[in-house]
Design a protein around this motif. Structure first.
Motif, PDB file in Angstrom:
ATOM      1  N   ARG A 180      31.726 -16.317 -18.362  1.00 25.75           N
ATOM      2  CA  ARG A 180      30.534 -17.072 -18.753  1.00 25.75           C
ATOM      3  C   ARG A 180      30.860 -17.922 -19.968  1.00 25.75           C
ATOM      4  O   ARG A 180      30.726 -17.477 -21.106  1.00 25.75           O
ATOM      5  N   PRO A 181      31.281 -19.172 -19.775  1.00 25.93           N
ATOM      6  CA  PRO A 181      31.648 -19.992 -20.933  1.00 25.93           C
ATOM      7  C   PRO A 181      30.443 -20.458 -21.771  1.00 25.93           C
ATOM      8  O   PRO A 181      30.632 -20.841 -22.922  1.00 25.93           O
ATOM      9  N   TYR A 182      29.248 -20.434 -21.194  1.00 28.11           N
ATOM     10  CA  TYR A 182      28.135 -20.939 -22.012  1.00 28.11           C
ATOM     11  C   TYR A 182      26.835 -20.188 -21.699  1.00 28.11           C
ATOM     12  O   TYR A 182      26.472 -20.009 -20.535  1.00 28.11           O
ATOM     13  N   ALA A 183      26.167 -19.729 -22.748  1.00 26.73           N
ATOM     14  CA  ALA A 183      24.837 -19.111 -22.606  1.00 26.73           C
ATOM     15  C   ALA A 183      23.883 -19.832 -23.541  1.00 26.73           C
ATOM     16  O   ALA A 183      24.104 -19.880 -24.742  1.00 26.73           O
ATOM     17  N   ALA A 184      22.841 -20.426 -22.985  1.00 30.47           N
ATOM     18  CA  ALA A 184      21.885 -21.183 -23.803  1.00 30.47           C
ATOM     19  C   ALA A 184      20.630 -20.347 -24.033  1.00 30.47           C
ATOM     20  O   ALA A 184      20.143 -19.675 -23.120  1.00 30.47           O
ATOM     21  N   LYS A 240      29.093  -8.364 -14.218  1.00 25.98           N
ATOM     22  CA  LYS A 240      30.379  -8.021 -14.833  1.00 25.98           C
ATOM     23  C   LYS A 240      30.868  -6.657 -14.336  1.00 25.98           C
ATOM     24  O   LYS A 240      32.060  -6.442 -14.133  1.00 25.98           O
ATOM     25  N   GLU A 241      29.908  -5.757 -14.143  1.00 30.13           N
ATOM     26  CA  GLU A 241      30.227  -4.417 -13.662  1.00 30.13           C
ATOM     27  C   GLU A 241      30.855  -4.496 -12.269  1.00 30.13           C
ATOM     28  O   GLU A 241      31.830  -3.807 -11.978  1.00 30.13           O
ATOM     29  N   ARG A 242      30.267  -5.342 -11.416  1.00 24.93           N
ATOM     30  CA  ARG A 242      30.749  -5.448 -10.046  1.00 24.93           C
ATOM     31  C   ARG A 242      31.959  -6.357  -9.948  1.00 24.93           C
ATOM     32  O   ARG A 242      32.790  -6.186  -9.065  1.00 24.93           O
ATOM     33  N   ASP A 243      32.018  -7.340 -10.795  1.00 21.15           N
ATOM     34  CA  ASP A 243      33.101  -8.314 -10.719  1.00 21.15           C
ATOM     35  C   ASP A 243      33.630  -8.594 -12.127  1.00 21.15           C
ATOM     36  O   ASP A 243      33.181  -9.520 -12.805  1.00 21.15           O
TER      37      ASP A 243
END
Lengths: 293, 406, 342
Positions: free
Chosen positions: B200-204, B192-195
């Motif tokens: 991120r729609p999903y984190a399991a 996120k820092e670089r781009d």
């Protein structure tokens, strides 16, 4: 909307595939409870043995390895179960039930290490049988064939069990032993032999569960510990001694696991207990239980 | 009350007392004992055997070369069972009873943090296998060091590759515990820092030891990501990969696995490995092509007839770093060795490792590569290897190290 | 079926030879001298763990041995007591006594709540419900990361000093001090348990185990007695949990898992459920065997499991039960241990 239908259908099938493996283990467990009144903690170890044996047969470089394993491995495990029942469990039937619990607990410990001694510590990976590779695709919907195979095997074995229990002599004896084993004994039936048969049948079913699960899960010592607790829950829901109950209970648990993560992603397990506790409290015999234990 | 029972009681008491006394063994003078917590059983047992082999090989090398300051090394390898309570219990036993010079392991993140607190209390240096970055920050102490890569180093290196490839839409999956969360957090924050445009729609977060990932895989597919980042470890990763494969994930998305480049994982997956996808390993038997690595791999194969995996490499280097710190200190003394630890440099099979004094972390490069079939080896290996410098993955000085000086 | 009156191991052995003055004195002397006998901090803390496990096993025996209720969820008290102690001493107020009281009280409440439902069931259903309850608590502890730390557990649980504020205080950081502290607490609680077990109340429990119908017939409220036994067992277990928490300084949800419950049952049976101190003996045996075997061979499960199987098959009364039975047969002949209450 098209996408959503295939999503929910996939989730439903996932639950079902999970349920069928559970059903194989729970059905043996529940019959054992109903007939022998034995809470067999080593049942998970039979599941594990099935998985290890199919691993051994997967080393055969021939497409038939899976069928060879599917045929022989459960027989080996059933034979092993027979030995445990005849030599270790049988002397305990007259004593308090607690001792059978401890004995089977002892066997879970022994078998966990025994598979390490026999098969070593390297990771065991069982491939998917070539026949069931790939996916079934209909439009947007696509589902692994192997999972479909598992889903098909469950009901088949359910029918097979129903046939054994209701249409064979052995089944009649089992049901009679569940109702009143002393009476059966008085009638001159060798009850011990019935008990051994039931135990072997249970081991046979559990190892089949292990074989079906092996290509999708990891084959390792201790794999029985988790599955046994889920199987107990299935047995509680369905009712001890009822294989139909085991089927319904397994499907319920499978569905709760598959759809529960839609509602409370990390807390899905809690739904299972939210179902189990009221059943145990309000109807301790479970949904389909008949035998009083 | 009968005389017999008196006797029985005395006998019992004496047996118990003698039993307790006899097990407190004698202490050999000219050895340096190192206690090792290796996951021989449980979820991480996949790497337990190789860890032990790496340790034994380093010990043998050191002893064959005459030991350190006239002392021989001796490894006491114990099963940590991948279980925190048992790890702590065994750690105490190794420190208090066996009087080990240093404690190595365990691998389970939660257990490692519990053990490092125990070894801090008992004033014995501890080298956790676990890669949780909290070991260098929140829970760091004078006694806590790590030779192996931290999750921060490998995950941030993963983010560098991910950014290079321009992948935008991500799903992540990792086990719901200290290490698992650490891996994904480091990766995602750095990306996120670089781009800033990455989404991120999903984190399991399945539980550690989950058997059935199909429901999570289905949700991942629904999110339609370009790529997924997999932080699962040990047997969990193999289960996930097999299931992801049968659902066709290998063809649909780019897969990044933090642990997937490890030799034992690739060997276990065999033909079912995610070829063409990215993975990292904290040590590689086929890279770098250096004299140190070649010697290590050859000797390892000669001794055990298998290839060393990531944990074998890290365990091997850890023992050598301890030996080096004793040489630098000039005395077989726990505290002096710790004083000498900062700045120890070791030409390990994976390249130079330098023990950074500020956060007690071994400085080293991270490796990411593409999982490929190989003509030379009968199992998948990483190729197209990208070496990411430790600068990318290290803790900026000002944020860390406060704890390490305590 | 459970606990039929034809049971070979008569209830009389509950107050068997160990409880006579000499045996208890010898054991206490051994316990007091243990730190000097073992001479090593590791074994002092192993003895501490054995003491805590003894209390836990004895508390479970209130259900198994006395009331004939086989609980498969006793780890719930170990865990809840441990978490209660940790949460209170870490987040609210670092006091040993407050922590222990919180551990005991939370488990008393939990046992009361669970007991209301559990004691109505018998045999396997009782076992199943206790198992299910404990798994619920396990699941909550596992997933409720914000409070329990989830799978990572809770770290840095203190050993607060004891004493009177302003007047004097004793640090419990040293292994020996902590051992004696635990010894005093455990001995006091075990003594209390023994008093309860041998009170008229305790005898009613034993009667329930032997023949609940008859007790019901006499007009005693069986359910309520069972509930009291359930609460006593839970509270004592909670104290053990609190002690364990401060002892380890680190706890994780594993404490609540069903295998942990199985281990407590194992201790109880290993030592002998029909003698008061049997479970404590079993706890010591199991921890000692595991400690020894685990560190001398890789395959320790096979040894522990093998011992368990042989024990169940050949020494069903447990180790202490076996020795007591043996001793009473030799010393009293046909009298069958009837002197034991003296």
């Amino acid at each position: 909307m098209e996408l959503d239908v295939s999503f929910w259908l996939t989730q439903f099938l996932n639950g079902l595939a999970n349920a069928m493996v559970l059903f194989l283990i729970a059905s043996g467990l529940t019959i054992l409870l109903g007939v022998l009144g034995v809470l067999n903690l080593a049942h998970g170890s039979f599941y594990m043995l099935g998985a290890f044996l199919i691993f051994s047969s997967s080393i055969i470089k021939n497409p038939s390895w899976f069928w060879v394993g599917l045929l022989f491995a459960p027989l080996v495990v059933a034979g092993f179960g027979t030995i445990i029942e005849a030599f270790c469990l049988r002397p305990l039937y007259g004593r308090e039930r607690l001792y059978t619990l401890l004995l089977t607990y002892g066997f879970t410990l022994i078998l966990d290490d025994l598979v390490l001694l026999i098969w070593g510590r390297d990771y065991k990976s069982v491939p998917i049988p070539a026949l069931f590779e790939g996916r079934l695709t209909i439009g947007d919907f696509s589902y692994p064939v192997y999972f479909l195979f598992i889903i098909a095997v469950g009901p088949l074995l359910g029918v097979f069990l129903w046939f054994i229990l209701n249409r064979t002599n052995f089944g009649k004896l089992i049901r009679a032993a569940a109702t009143d084993s002393e009476m059966l004994d008085a009638l001159g039936v060798n009850v011990n032999r019935v008990f051994t048969g039931v135990f072997a049948l249970g081991a046979w079913l559990a190892s089949l569960g292990g074989i079906l699960a092996a290509p999708m899960r990891s084959v390792e010592p201790g794999m029985g510990v988790e599955i046994i607790i889920e199987s107990f829950i299935v047995v509680i829901i369905g009712g001890m001694g009822s294989y139909l109950g085991a089927f319904v209970g397994a499907v319920l648990i499978g569905m709760l696991k598959a759809f529960g993560i839609e509602i409370l992603e990390n807390f899905a397990m809690i739904f299972i207990y939210a179902l189990v506790l009221p059943i145990l409290i309000l109807r301790p015999r479970g949904l389909f239980g008949e035998t009083t234990i | 009350m009968s005389g017999f029972r008196k006797k029985a009681f005395f006998a019992g008491a004496i047996i118990l007392a003698v039993g307790l006394l006899s097990v407190s063994t004698s202490f050999a003078a000219k050895t340096i004992k190192i206690g090792v917590l290796s996951p021989l059983t449980g979820l991480y047992s996949i790497v337990g055997k190789r860890t032990s082999q790496g340790i034994n090989m380093a010990v043998k090398e050191i002893n064959d070369a005459g030991g350190v300051l006239g002392h021989k090394f001796e490894a006491l390898i114990r099963d940590s069972e991948t279980n925190p309570a048992s790890s702590v219990r065994t750690a105490r036993r190794l420190i208090l009873r066996d009087k080990v010079f240093a404690l190595l392991g365990p691998l389970h993140g939660g257990a490692a943090i519990a053990v490092l607190q125990e070894s801090k209390k008992l004033k014995t240096m501890n080298f956790p296998w676990a890669a949780t970055e909290e070991i260098n920050t929140k829970f760091c102490s004078r006694y806590t060091w790590r030779v192996g890569s931290s999750a921060q180093q490998t995950s941030r290196a993963g983010a560098v590759i991910a950014h290079r490839l321009g992948l935008k839409k991500w799903a992540t999956i990792s086990s719901d515990f200290s290490y698992g969360r650490s891996v994904v957090r480091q990766f995602w924050n750095y990306l996120k820092e670089r781009d800033p445009g990455a989404e991120r729609p999903y984190a399991a977060w399945p539980k550690l030891g989950e058997n059935d990932y199909s429901a999570y895989i289905n949700k991942m597919q629904k999110a339609k990501p370009d790529a997924i980042y997999v932080g699962l470890f040990g047997a969990d990763l193999i289960k996930f990969m097999k299931q992801a494969r049968s659902f066709g994930m290998y063809e649909k998305v780019k897969i990044f696995t933090d642990f997937g480049g490890n030799h034992v994982v690739l060997k276990a997956l065999g033909d079912q490995a995610p070829f063409g996808h990215w993975a990292s390993s904290r040590y590689l038997h086929n890279y770098p092509v250096s004299a140190a690595n070649k010697r290590f791999v050859d000797n390892f194969r000669k001794a055990y007839n298998v290839y060393p995996d990531m944990t074998a490499g890290e365990a091997y280097s850890t023992v050598h770093v301890i030996a080096e710190s004793i040489r630098r200190a000039g005395a077989v003394d726990k505290e002096k060795a710790i004083d000498a630890m900062g700045g120890v440099a070791f030409n390990s099979p994976e390249g130079w490792i330098i023990m950074r004094p500020s956060d007690h972390q071994g400085w080293q490069s991270s490796f990411w590569g593409v999982i490929s079939k190989s003509k030379k080896y009968p199992f998948p290996v990483l190729s197209n290897i990208q070496v990411i410098s430790p600068v990318e993955g290290s803790h900026p000085d000002e944020n860390t190290g406060q704890g390490c000086r305590k | 079926m459970e606990g039929s009156s034809s049971n070979k191991f008569s209830i009389r052995r509950l107050t068997g030879s160990v409880t006579n003055r000499f045996g208890v004195t010898a054991l206490l002397a051994l316990a007091v001298l243990a730190p000097f006998l073992v001479q090593n901090d590791y074994y002092i803390q192993l003895c501490t763990e054995i003491l805590i496990a003894s209390l836990l096993a004895i508390s479970l025996n209130f259900l198994i041995g006395y009331t004939g209720l086989v609980s498969l969820g006793h780890a719930v008290y170990l865990g809840v007591g441990a978490y209660a102690f940790a949460l209170l001493t870490k987040n609210v107020y670092p006091s040993m006594w407050a922590g222990l009281i919180a551990a005991g009280a939370s488990c008393a409440l939990l046992a009361w709540f669970m007991g209301v439902f559990c004691v109505r069931l018998a045999g396997l259903y009782f076992a199943m419900l206790t198992l299910a309850f404990s798994q619920v608590v396990y699941t909550v502890a596992y997933y409720w990361r914000d409070v329990t730390g989830g799978d990572d557990g809770m770290l840095g649980i203190p050993k607060p000093e004891i004493g009177i504020p302003g007047a004097f205080s004793i640090s419990l950081e040293s292994f020996t001090n902590f051992y004696y502290f635990v010894l005093i607490i455990v001995a006091a609680l075990i003594f209390l348990a023994w008093k309860i077990a041998n009170s008229p109340f305790g005898r009613v429990l034993q009667a329930i185990r032997e023949n609940p119908e008859r007790v019901e017939f006499i007009g005693l409220p069986v359910h309520r007695y069972k509930l009291y036994a359930f609460i006593i067992a839970g509270t004592l277990g909670g104290f053990a949990g609190g002690l364990y928490s401060t002892f380890q300084g680190y706890i994780s949800p594993d404490l609540l898992y069903w295998t942990q419950s199985g281990e407590i049952v194992l201790m109880t049976i290993l030592g002998g459920m029909y003698s008061f101190l049997g479970p404590a003996f079993g706890a010591g045996m199991l921890l000692f065997i595991r400690d020894t075997v685990l560190n001398f061979m890789e395959y320790w499960r096979i040894v522990v499991g093998g011992i368990l199987v042989l024990l169940v098959l050949f020494l069903p009364g447990g180790i202490l039960g076996f020795f007591e039975g043996w001793a009473s047969r030799l010393s009293i002949g046909g009298n069958d241990g009837d002197d034991a209450r003296s």
